[in-house]
Every structure is written in structure tokens, then in C-alpha cells.
Scaffold this motif. Structure first.
Motif, short mmCIF file in Angstrom:
data_model
loop_
_atom_site.label_atom_id
_atom_site.label_comp_id
_atom_site.label_asym_id
_atom_site.label_seq_id
_atom_site.Cartn_x
_atom_site.Cartn_y
_atom_site.Cartn_z
N THR A 1 0.78 -1.05 0.08
CA THR A 1 -0.06 0.05 -0.04
C THR A 1 0.95 1.27 0.03
O THR A 1 1.83 1.26 0.67
CB THR A 1 -0.99 0.03 1.11
N VAL A 2 0.62 1.97 -1.08
CA VAL A 2 1.42 3.25 -1.04
C VAL A 2 0.26 4.62 -1.25
O VAL A 2 -0.93 4.45 -1.44
CB VAL A 2 2.24 3.50 -2.16
N GLU A 3 0.96 5.85 -0.98
CA GLU A 3 -0.04 7.00 -1.00
C GLU A 3 0.58 7.87 -2.06
O GLU A 3 1.79 8.03 -2.10
CB GLU A 3 0.01 7.77 0.37
N ASP A 4 -0.30 8.38 -2.99
CA ASP A 4 0.01 9.19 -3.93
C ASP A 4 0.26 10.56 -3.57
O ASP A 4 0.10 10.84 -2.43
CB ASP A 4 -0.74 9.11 -5.30
N LEU A 5 0.91 11.55 -4.54
CA LEU A 5 1.04 12.96 -4.10
C LEU A 5 -0.06 13.75 -3.66
O LEU A 5 0.10 14.70 -3.12
CB LEU A 5 1.55 13.50 -5.51
N ALA A 6 -1.26 13.06 -3.88
CA ALA A 6 -2.44 13.78 -3.35
C ALA A 6 -2.99 13.42 -2.07
O ALA A 6 -3.89 13.77 -1.50
CB ALA A 6 -3.72 14.14 -4.57
N GLY A 7 -2.47 12.35 -1.72
CA GLY A 7 -2.93 11.69 -0.40
C GLY A 7 -3.73 10.42 -0.46
O GLY A 7 -4.06 9.92 0.23
N HIS A 8 -4.02 10.26 -1.81
CA HIS A 8 -4.79 8.84 -2.13
C HIS A 8 -4.32 7.52 -1.80
O HIS A 8 -2.86 7.39 -2.26
CB HIS A 8 -5.42 8.93 -3.87
N ARG A 9 -5.02 6.51 -1.46
CA ARG A 9 -4.15 5.48 -1.09
C ARG A 9 -4.38 4.27 -1.99
O ARG A 9 -5.51 4.29 -2.62
CB ARG A 9 -4.61 4.83 0.15
N TRP A 10 -3.27 3.73 -2.56
CA TRP A 10 -3.34 2.83 -3.62
C TRP A 10 -2.77 1.53 -3.06
O TRP A 10 -1.72 1.52 -2.36
CB TRP A 10 -2.52 3.12 -4.75
N GLN A 11 -3.40 0.27 -3.22
CA GLN A 11 -2.89 -1.16 -2.79
C GLN A 11 -2.70 -1.80 -4.35
O GLN A 11 -3.88 -2.22 -4.88
CB GLN A 11 -3.86 -1.89 -1.83
N PHE A 12 -1.55 -2.35 -4.35
CA PHE A 12 -1.23 -3.28 -5.49
C PHE A 12 -1.31 -4.53 -4.92
O PHE A 12 -0.42 -4.82 -3.99
CB PHE A 12 0.04 -2.77 -6.09
N ALA A 13 -1.82 -5.41 -5.69
CA ALA A 13 -1.89 -6.83 -5.28
C ALA A 13 -1.61 -7.89 -6.37
O ALA A 13 -2.11 -7.70 -7.48
CB ALA A 13 -3.29 -7.22 -4.64
N GLU A 14 -0.97 -8.82 -6.15
CA GLU A 14 -0.94 -9.98 -7.08
C GLU A 14 -1.14 -11.39 -6.39
O GLU A 14 -1.12 -11.83 -5.24
CB GLU A 14 0.42 -10.24 -7.80
N THR A 15 -1.81 -12.29 -7.13
CA THR A 15 -2.21 -13.72 -6.66
C THR A 15 -0.80 -14.35 -6.66
O THR A 15 -0.24 -14.39 -7.90
CB THR A 15 -3.46 -14.29 -7.50
N VAL A 16 -0.55 -15.19 -5.55
CA VAL A 16 0.44 -16.00 -5.53
C VAL A 16 0.30 -17.56 -5.31
O VAL A 16 0.82 -18.38 -5.62
CB VAL A 16 1.50 -15.56 -4.29
#
Length: 150
Positions: free
Chosen positions: A112-127
Motif C-alpha cells: 500500500t502506497v500513498e500518491d502525491l495527493a494523499g490517495h491510497r493505492w494497494q497493488f496486489a498479485e495472486t501468489v
């Protein structure tokens, strides 16, 4: 994308926080026709399908309220092939790291990361493919088969 019975098939999955998950699931089902697919605890989270290929995760709100901006009320979950690569690219461009790549019991690796405007993004992959019941959840209605699976 690798299949996993424990997660929605959609590439982008909004995660929306509500003060009462069960009430939100009931309302979203009645008002919008969403279908509950997976229940994670009685009031922790629920995965819902939207039409043929959309999805949303309804999550328990922790902390503040939407009006006071004390805690996030949403994040956008994006399914990718390689979480570590997405994580490194986001960091290289100045994203604020909230959680580095982490393997989950339900067969996903996410960060999970936060972008320059404070929006939160969660990147996910199936393992790996995991049945919801394998980690204490309940399948309410199975997700339809993924016609785009490898």
C-alpha cells in the motif's frame, strides 16, 4: 492474471470503509443490486460483485469518520502481475510507502502506497489459489469463473 477463489476477479477493486459492514452490505445489495460473494468475519469485510466483472470490498471503518478526515475511508486496490515491480516503481516516483509487499494468508501479495495527493493505492498479485474457508471465511456465493484466466 492467476486465479484465486479468495479475491474478486476485477483488476481494480475499490475498498470502501463503513461504520457497519453488515448494514452497508444490505444497503448496497438492495439499493444497487450488488451481490455478496465472500464474508470475512461477521463485521470485518465483505467482497461484493458488481455486474459481470466489477467488484468492491466493504471494510470495517476504524478510527475517524469521513467528515473529519482522521482515517481513510477508501483505497483503490489494483491487481497486477508483479507487486514488487509496482512497489519499486511507485517508490522511485516519490510514493509514500504505507506497507511494503506482504504475503497474505489468503494467497495474495500486496503493498500500500500513498500518491502525491494523499490517495491510497494497494497493488496486489495472486501468489496461490486459496479457498476462503481455508482461512476462516465464508463463501456466500462463489465468484463466477474468470474467462480471462491464463
Amino acid at each position: 492474471m492467476k486465479p484465486n477463489r479468495s479475491v474478486p476477479l476485477a483488476t481494480v477493486v475499490p475498498v470502501l470503509s463503513y461504520p457497519d459492514v453488515r448494514a452497508a452490505v444490505g444497503w448496497l445489495s438492495a439499493a444497487f443490486g450488488f451481490v455478496e460473494r465472500t464474508r470475512i468475519g461477521e463485521s470485518h469485510r465483505a467482497q461484493m460483485s458488481i455486474g459481470a466483472d466489477g467488484a468492491v470490498i466493504v471494510a470495517e471503518r476504524r478510527g475517524g469518520t469521513a467528515e473529519r478526515d482522521e482515517s481513510p475511508t477508501h483505497l483503490i486496490r489494483v491487481r497486477v502481475e508483479d507487486v514488487r515491480a509496482e512497489y519499486e516503481r511507485a517508490r522511485a516516483h516519490g510514493a509514500v510507502v504505507l506497507e511494503p509487499p506482504t504475503d497474505r494468508e489468503y494467497g495474495e501479495r500486496d503493498c500500500t502506497v500513498e500518491d502525491l495527493a494523499g490517495h491510497r493505492w494497494q497493488f496486489a498479485e495472486t501468489v496461490r489459489d486459496v479457498a476462503p474457508e481455508d482461512f476462516g471465511c465464508q463463501t456466500v456465493a462463489p465468484w463466477p469463473s474468470n474467462p480471462h484466466a491464463d
